[in-house]
Motif scaffolding. Structure first.
Motif, PDB file in Angstrom:
ATOM      1  N   LEU A  85       5.062  -5.840   2.700  1.00  0.00           N
ATOM      2  CA  LEU A  85       4.830  -7.145   2.067  1.00  0.00           C
ATOM      3  C   LEU A  85       3.346  -7.308   1.728  1.00  0.00           C
ATOM      4  CD1 LEU A  85       6.980  -9.192   4.642  1.00  0.00           C
ATOM      5  CD2 LEU A  85       7.670  -8.620   2.316  1.00  0.00           C
ATOM      6  N   PRO A  86       2.862  -6.522   0.774  1.00  0.00           N
ATOM      7  CA  PRO A  86       1.410  -6.539   0.509  1.00  0.00           C
ATOM      8  C   PRO A  86       0.900  -7.891   0.005  1.00  0.00           C
ATOM      9  CG  PRO A  86       2.564  -5.209  -1.133  1.00  0.00           C
ATOM     10  CD  PRO A  86       3.562  -5.557  -0.080  1.00  0.00           C
ATOM     11  N   GLY A  87       1.683  -8.557  -0.837  1.00  0.00           N
ATOM     12  CA  GLY A  87       1.238  -9.841  -1.387  1.00  0.00           C
ATOM     13  C   GLY A  87       1.128 -10.898  -0.302  1.00  0.00           C
ATOM     14  N   LEU A  88       2.123 -10.954   0.540  1.00  0.00           N
ATOM     15  CA  LEU A  88       2.105 -11.922   1.635  1.00  0.00           C
ATOM     16  C   LEU A  88       0.937 -11.637   2.569  1.00  0.00           C
ATOM     17  CD1 LEU A  88       3.414 -14.186   3.353  1.00  0.00           C
ATOM     18  CD2 LEU A  88       4.765 -12.411   4.471  1.00  0.00           C
ATOM     19  N   SER A 102      -2.276 -12.721   1.107  1.00  0.00           N
ATOM     20  CA  SER A 102      -2.413 -14.182   1.142  1.00  0.00           C
ATOM     21  C   SER A 102      -2.743 -14.669   2.549  1.00  0.00           C
ATOM     22  CB  SER A 102      -1.121 -14.841   0.657  1.00  0.00           C
ATOM     23  OG  SER A 102      -0.965 -14.611  -0.712  1.00  0.00           O
ATOM     24  N   PHE A 111       5.480 -18.370   5.674  1.00  0.00           N
ATOM     25  CA  PHE A 111       5.423 -17.623   4.404  1.00  0.00           C
ATOM     26  C   PHE A 111       4.918 -18.484   3.234  1.00  0.00           C
ATOM     27  CE2 PHE A 111       9.110 -16.122   6.908  1.00  0.00           C
ATOM     28  CZ  PHE A 111       8.588 -14.904   7.301  1.00  0.00           C
ATOM     29  N   PHE A 112       4.233 -19.566   3.536  1.00  0.00           N
ATOM     30  CA  PHE A 112       3.669 -20.466   2.515  1.00  0.00           C
ATOM     31  C   PHE A 112       4.758 -21.081   1.638  1.00  0.00           C
ATOM     32  CE2 PHE A 112       0.510 -17.194   3.446  1.00  0.00           C
ATOM     33  CZ  PHE A 112      -0.623 -17.947   3.718  1.00  0.00           C
ATOM     34  N   GLU A 113       5.991 -21.113   2.120  1.00  0.00           N
ATOM     35  CA  GLU A 113       7.094 -21.573   1.278  1.00  0.00           C
ATOM     36  C   GLU A 113       6.962 -23.070   0.970  1.00  0.00           C
ATOM     37  OE1 GLU A 113       9.125 -19.764  -0.323  1.00  0.00           O
ATOM     38  OE2 GLU A 113      10.566 -21.250  -1.020  1.00  0.00           O
ATOM     39  N   ASP A 165      -4.463 -22.818  -2.418  1.00  0.00           N
ATOM     40  CA  ASP A 165      -3.472 -21.797  -2.077  1.00  0.00           C
ATOM     41  C   ASP A 165      -4.163 -20.432  -2.092  1.00  0.00           C
ATOM     42  OD1 ASP A 165      -1.285 -23.527  -1.882  1.00  0.00           O
ATOM     43  OD2 ASP A 165      -0.872 -23.423  -4.037  1.00  0.00           O
ATOM     44  N   TRP A 213      -3.338 -17.447  -2.772  1.00  0.00           N
ATOM     45  CA  TRP A 213      -3.139 -16.518  -3.894  1.00  0.00           C
ATOM     46  C   TRP A 213      -3.904 -16.971  -5.141  1.00  0.00           C
ATOM     47  CZ3 TRP A 213       0.671 -19.151  -1.335  1.00  0.00           C
ATOM     48  CH2 TRP A 213       1.239 -20.237  -1.992  1.00  0.00           C
TER      49      TRP A 213
END
Lengths: 372, 313
Positions: free
Chosen positions: B243-246, B249, B273-275, B309, B311
């Motif tokens: 999970l590189p993006g997570l 972040s 998970f920033f959901e 955020d 990202w």
């Protein structure tokens, strides 16, 4: 129609099992007449649930004719924290002759085979009463949630039965949702009013690699074009959007195909939803489709318990689709399926706020399209 | 009394023991001697099959006993199935079985019973919770001795055993080696296989190739961490790859927070998970005075207004 034989010719239906109390319905008799050479048996000991772990083939070559005891018309259950469109599901049968690797039905039902609810016609009267008793409401009804609306149409004749029923209802629309080009039944129907024919769309890469038994995107759009030419309103559903290396290029090509074949003024809506799944679906997908890459993306456990792409990925995909579909035509009735207010705002620049808001938006689309 | 030379140490047709420690039995024999005599029978070739007491016989052999008191079963009406069940019940009331032994028993029962019989009559006795688990335990015999020894002696979940069996034969012992080396707990074992399976399919990479990547080699070679810390780091590396993006972040979020230099009693948290779009500000305090001081201090933190955020950073 060419693709039809591939997944649903007589060869595929190898067995018909008649459920308890199902034989005397007209639809049962019709189906048996249409498939006279198929092995036939009666279900003896009631409905048998099966061991999904062992029966990974889902027995898609058996047709079970069922007298369904449950509710035929039910609202889409939605998911807490995500905006739902307020759709009504008309439960005409379950499971599907196609075999899309991502299909939720693989984990959703604990009963195998293709199931046709042969007592549908008898139940239409009570469904009609529900619709008639709420004249202020618009019922957006669909048959494509638990099965493909048209894949079995040449056997079931749903396209003969349902448009005739809908013709008498002023406050309802019925959506046939499909991945086939099995539209002959619909085209031969005399009814057009308040019938929406819609297609699930994807990139051609995903369609070819993951939607086993479905016809190509091009064939779906040619079928949609024919429906438009024959006076039907059409809709499209980019669901599930799959995040893979060349996704942007792949979906752009599908939008280009839409532009080539479809008159956007006769499109009622286009929905989008990124792939999401219940965690229990993953091992089933891994077993049934060992070479699939649909699970490669970054999935996280969302607040509704489903696995969803990490939010920035969803935002990027929806923004891209929104932008490019709007370039094609600015009034397509775009909406997101089961997304949060925040995702709506960030990717579309506006939000219906909640499920009621989205329902109103889609009801207005119905009013607008059918007024014109 | 049976001469020990007549008693074969190899597991016979009724044996359901695998990987056991004879120490306790030896202590017991040294203290009170043999209480229950093993049951044996002479087979068609005249040699002896041990029906019950395989462990006792091995322990007595280790004590260099020349002969062992046994009860010889001579009733011709006793079938092999009867003797198998006799041994099963003899064991059931004195001990529990490890997973390799359960697999052995199921395979032996399959000679005389259908799988449906086994599901309905033996799963409860053997403390097997599902048909799926029973199917899996039967397959343990496919594994090599090294893998079976670990499964018999280490706390591996059924899910882990399933994952081991799903690996190519050449990767199984490597996976078990890492589980042992890092003493991964049940949860970590599950994450290990979950991440590995996904990475392996996505990147078309086998376990050997993956675990020979630099970050894993570094983890094993570095001295600064104890075993639980290494286990944690191991899972973190896998997560970063899966999970590189997570992970990016999460790191960017942590960096933003660090650079804000928040008072010690203040924390900013994100949703799983920033959901969820909202972040949570947490202030711990004992008295209103402290709260007010903290709020004033927060008001003076310049970077707070630029918090975004991760990202988007």
């Amino acid at each position: 129609m060419e693709g039809l034989k591939g997944f649903m010719g007589d060869r595929l239906v190898k067995k018909i099992i008649i459920g308890e109390g199902a034989r005397h319905y007209e639809l049962s008799r019709d189906i048996l007449k249409k498939l006279p050479d198929v092995q036939l048996s009666e279900e003896v000991h009631g409905d048998i649930s099966y061991n999904r772990h062992k029966n990974m083939d889902l027995d898609k070559e058996t047709l079970r004719l069922i007298s369904f005891k449950g509710e035929f018309l039910k609202p889409c259950p939605g998911t807490k924290g995500y905006i739902c469109c307020g759709y009504q599901i008309l439960n005409i049968g379950t499971n599907c002759p196609m075999d899309c690797s991502y299909c939720i039905l693989q984990a959703y039902f604990n009963k195998p085979s293709l199931r046709i609810f042969v007592n549908l016609e008898k139940e239409l009267e009570s469904i009609g009463e529900i619709i008639d008793s709420n004249p202020e409401r618009i019922f957006r009804i669909g048959t494509g949630e638990f099965t493909d609306s048209l894949a079995l149409d040449h056997i079931t004749g749903w396209s003969r039965l349902l448009p005739a029923f809908l013709n008498k209802k002023r406050n309802a629309v019925l959506e046939f949702k499909t991945k086939t080009d099995n539209i002959d039944g619909l085209l031969s129907s005399q009814y057009r009013a308040r019938i929406i024919v819609s297609w699930s769309l994807n990139s051609s890469d995903i369609s070819a690699g993951e939607e086993h038994g479905a016809v190509s995107i091009k064939k779906r759009l040619i079928a949609a074009k024919r429906c438009q030419e024959e006076g039907f309103i059409v809709g499209f559903h980019f669901d599930p959007l799959i995040n893979y290396r060349e996704w942007a290029d792949g979906y752009l090509k599908t939008i280009e195909l839409l532009d080539r074949y479809i008159d956007p003024r006769k499109v009622i809506w286009i929905s989008m939803g990124c792939l999401r799944y219940l965690p229990e679906l993953k091992p089933i997908i891994r077993k049934r489709h060992p070479y699939t890459h649909i699970l490669d993306g970054e999935f996280v456990n969302a607040s509704d318990g489903k696995m969803r792409y990490f939010k920035p990925i969803r935002l990027e995909m929806y923004s891209f689709m929104n932008q490019n579909l709007n370039k094609w035509h600015s009034d397509l009735g775009l909406y997101l399926c089961m997304e949060s207010n925040e995702v709506w705002l960030a990717s579309f620049g506006w939000s219906p706020q909640d499920s009621n808001g989205l329902s109103c938006y889609l009801d207005k689309r119905v009013t607008k399209i059918y007024k014109n | 009394m049976i001469n020990v030379s007549e008693l074969d140490e190899r597991p016979g047709p009724f044996c359901m023991s695998y990987c056991f420690d004879a120490k306790n039995l030896i202590n017991s024999f040294n203290t009170v001697g043999l209480i229950n005599r093993p049951l044996i029978r002479r087979n068609g070739t005249g040699s002896i099959d041990i029906v019950t007491g395989y462990r006792r016989i091995l322990a007595l052999k280790l004590l260099n006993r020349k002969s062992i008191p046994c009860i010889e079963l001579t009733d011709p009406d006793l079938s092999d199935r009867d003797l198998l069940l006799l041994n099963l019940h003899d064991n059931l009331y004195t001990r529990s079985f490890n997973n390799v032994e359960k697999g052995m028993i199921l395979n032996r029962l399959l000679i005389y019973h259908t799988m449906e019989d086994i599901y309905s009559s033996f799963m409860g006795l053997l403390d097997i919770s599902s048909r799926r688990e029973a199917d899996l335990l039967i397959r343990i015999q496919e594994l090599d001795k090294y893998s079976k020894d670990i499964i018999a002696s280490e706390p591996l979940s059924v899910k882990t055993i399933e994952s081991i069996l799903a690996l190519e034969a050449c990767s199984r012992s490597l996976a078990l080696e890492w589980i042992l080396k890092l003493k991964l707990n049940i949860n970590q074992q599950m994450l290990f296989f979950d991440y590995f399976n996904d990475i392996s399919i996505r990147d078309k990479k086998g376990l050997h190739e993956l675990l020979h990547e630099e970050d894993f080699k570094d983890l094993i070679n570095e001295d600064g961490r104890n075993t639980p810390q290494r286990a944690k780091r191991f899972i973190e590396i896998l997560k970063t790859k899966r999970l590189p993006g997570l992970t990016r972040s999460e790191k960017a979020f942590a960096k933003q927070i660090y650079e804000l230099c928040l008072p010690e009693n203040v924390k900013i948290k994100h949703s799983p998970f920033f959901e969820n779009s909202d972040y949570l500000l947490e202030i711990s305090f004992k008295e209103g005075k402290k709260l007010k001081e903290t709020l004033n201090a927060l008001g003076g933190i310049q970077g707070l207004a630029d918090f975004k955020d991760p990202w988007k950073v």
